[in-house]
Write a protein that holds these residues in place. Structure first.
Motif: not given
Length: 539
Positions: A140-167
């Motif tokens: 985060l300190h190298r990339v900057g919060p304006h890029y790193w934090i939004p990228a993190q949020v989108v990725v874990w949001g996608l993982v959250e959706v994919l949990q619907m396929f757990v069997t």
């Protein structure tokens, strides 16, 4: 201004090539040339007009402002900057804890899992967070919060959706581990960013607002889950699948909003979508100068440079400092004394003969009340700088509630009295923002504060690997063993914070004696009270 400077459409004046900042937040290209004011009494702070000398784009700039101007800027931060981080934390907390509502549905039968296997998946999430906590903060300190934090949020949001396929259990374990890995670093990173925009005497209450996320997760997350469960079999999806889909999509939306609005620095508030769109910023150049200058008055800016470089020594200095460990002990004991309730609270309420939807609705009030009381308690801390006493108050409250839960059996006849004790326990003031702010303020440099945040949050997440395990299926429905474990942890928490508070008071008395003989130790002081007395540690 130099010839290299450019002007944005918003009227902001800065050097596009050289305007790099500490953690991409507030340090100007060449730092500051004036020594830190934090080591000596600041009589000017009592005046209406303040000033500080900065080096900006190769030129000395004397920034002068009034307390009224400063207050107006802080209000802008409160309404235009802080809410973004609080919103993201809210969805992070919902994504972590909505398993409490999922477990009240047909999730276990649909996936052929046991309750203990579900618990293991919950623990793996916290383990995943711990594994990348410090590395994520460094990136985060190298990339900057304006890029790193939004990228993190989108990725874990996608993982959250994919949990619907757990069997099955294996898929559940993998999904929770990846969710934890994706979420790593956001909390300590967000806390550090706030510390670079707010003054120390403003930080505790704003940290409490930031930590409204878990409270909103407990309250509104339960309401969202109740609505999602009512969609059972709509579109061919079970109610628990709708929980993951709705929460994941909302998380992704908050990440896109963060990418649009989180600025690189106070000089870039008009740069939307990473600078692709230029509008009039909510801070003009003079206001950005004030924000940077007021932080420079309090910080040690002897390190010039464009980024915050964290060395191995910074990490070891924090991790092996004796003052760090009391916070970690208090964290592990205090948070986990009630952590299991965040996962199993709705299920316990359901066992009182309430329906799944009603149980989720009844699970909402406690955590929200705890957040409100926490903000009130944080205001006390900001005013009086008495961190330990505030946490002791919360510890006594929580311990009393846990003892009541142990004493009241879970039966249909005692259901409402047990529920009342549950709400009282959950309503204990949220003390974690106070503790983590307390830890960070006892370290002087920005690098060490950043590491302190990461170590503390990593520790709190590590506790999540066992905090949920106390509520075992074999112990239901009375959970006698679970309540004894919670009460024991609460007692360790109370004893630990009392020892910590009095220990810091003793260390300050020792420091005062050494300071009388060696004035050079003034550089080690972190806090100066209204009477000009210097302290090494906040307490």
């Amino acid at each position: 201004m130099t010839a290299e400077q450019t002007h944005s459409p918003a009227g902001e004046s800065f050097d596009e090539k050289k305007d790099t900042v500490n953690l991409n937040v507030y340090q100007l290209p060449n730092g500051t040339t004036t020594p830190s004011d934090s080591e000596k009494p600041d009589p000017e702070a009592q005046q209406d007009t303040l000033s500080h000398l900065l080096i900006k784009n190769g030129q000395q700039v004397l920034v002068t402002w009034t307390l009224k101007e400063e207050s107006a800027i802080v209000r802008k931060l409160d309404f235009l900057f802080l809410p973004i981080f609080s919103l993201i934390f809210t969805w992070m907390a919902i994504d972590r804890t909505n398993v409490s509502s999922v477990l009240t549905s047909t999730f276990l039968s649909d996936t052929s899992m046991t309750r203990d296997q579900a618990n293991t998946g919950v623990s793996l999430l916290w383990l995943g967070i711990v594994l990348l906590e410090i590395p994520s903060n460094i990136v985060l300190h190298r990339v900057g919060p304006h890029y790193w934090i939004p990228a993190q949020v989108v990725v874990w949001g996608l993982v959250e959706v994919l949990q619907m396929f757990v069997t099955n259990a294996g898929g559940w374990y993998a999904a929770r581990m990846f969710l934890g890995l994706a979420e790593s670093g956001f909390i300590p990173g967000g806390l550090y960013i706030l510390s670079t925009w707010y003054a120390p005497n403003e930080l505790t209450q704003r940290t409490a607002v930031f930590f409204l996320g878990p409270a909103f997760a407990g309250a509104f997350g339960s309401l969202i889950s109740a609505g999602a469960l009512s969609l059972d079999q709509h579109g061919g999806l079970s109610g628990w699948q709708w929980i993951f889909v709705i929460c994941g999509i909302c998380t992704i939306a908050s990440g896109l909003l963060a990418f649009a609005l989180v600025p690189k620095s106070p000089y870039h508030t008009g740069h939307l979508l990473g600078g692709l769109i230029r509008v009039r910023g909510w801070l003009n150049e003079h206001e950005a100068d004030i924000l940077v200058a007021r932080q420079a008055r309090r910080e040690d800016h002897q390190m010039a440079g464009s980024t915050l470089k964290i060395s191995r020594k910074d990490i070891t200095d924090v991790f092996f400092h004796w003052a760090t460990w009391p916070y970690l002990i208090v964290c592990l004991a205090g948070l986990q004394s009630t952590n299991g309730l965040s996962t199993w609270g709705a299920s316990i309420i359901k066992s009182l003969n309430f329906s799944a939807i009603r149980a989720n609705l009844l699970n909402a009030p406690g955590s929200l009340l705890g957040a409100i009381f926490g903000i009130v308690l944080s205001a006390f801390v900001d005013k009086y700088s008495r961190f330990g006493y505030a946490i002791i108050f919360s510890a006594v409250w929580s311990l009393a509630g846990l003892i009541a839960l142990y004493s009241l059996p879970i039966t249909s006849k005692a259901s409402w009295s047990f529920y009342a004790a549950y709400v009282v326990t959950q309503s204990a003031p949220n003390w974690q923002p106070i503790n983590v702010t307390w830890l960070s303020l006892n370290f002087k440099t920005p690098q060490k504060r950043a590491i302190a945040y990461a170590v503390y949050i990593g520790c709190s997440n590590l506790g999540g690997t066992y905090g949920n395990q106390v509520f075992r299926a074999s112990d239901a429905p009375l959970y006698r063993t679970a309540w004894i474990a919670c009460i024991s942890l609460g007692a360790v928490w109370l004893a630990g914070v009392m020892a910590q508070t009095f220990g810091f008071q003793w260390a300050n008395r020792v420091f005062a004696k050494k300071l009388a003989d060696n004035p050079e130790l003034e550089l080690e002081s972190t806090h100066i009270d209204s009477n000009g007395r210097k302290y090494r540690y906040y307490w």
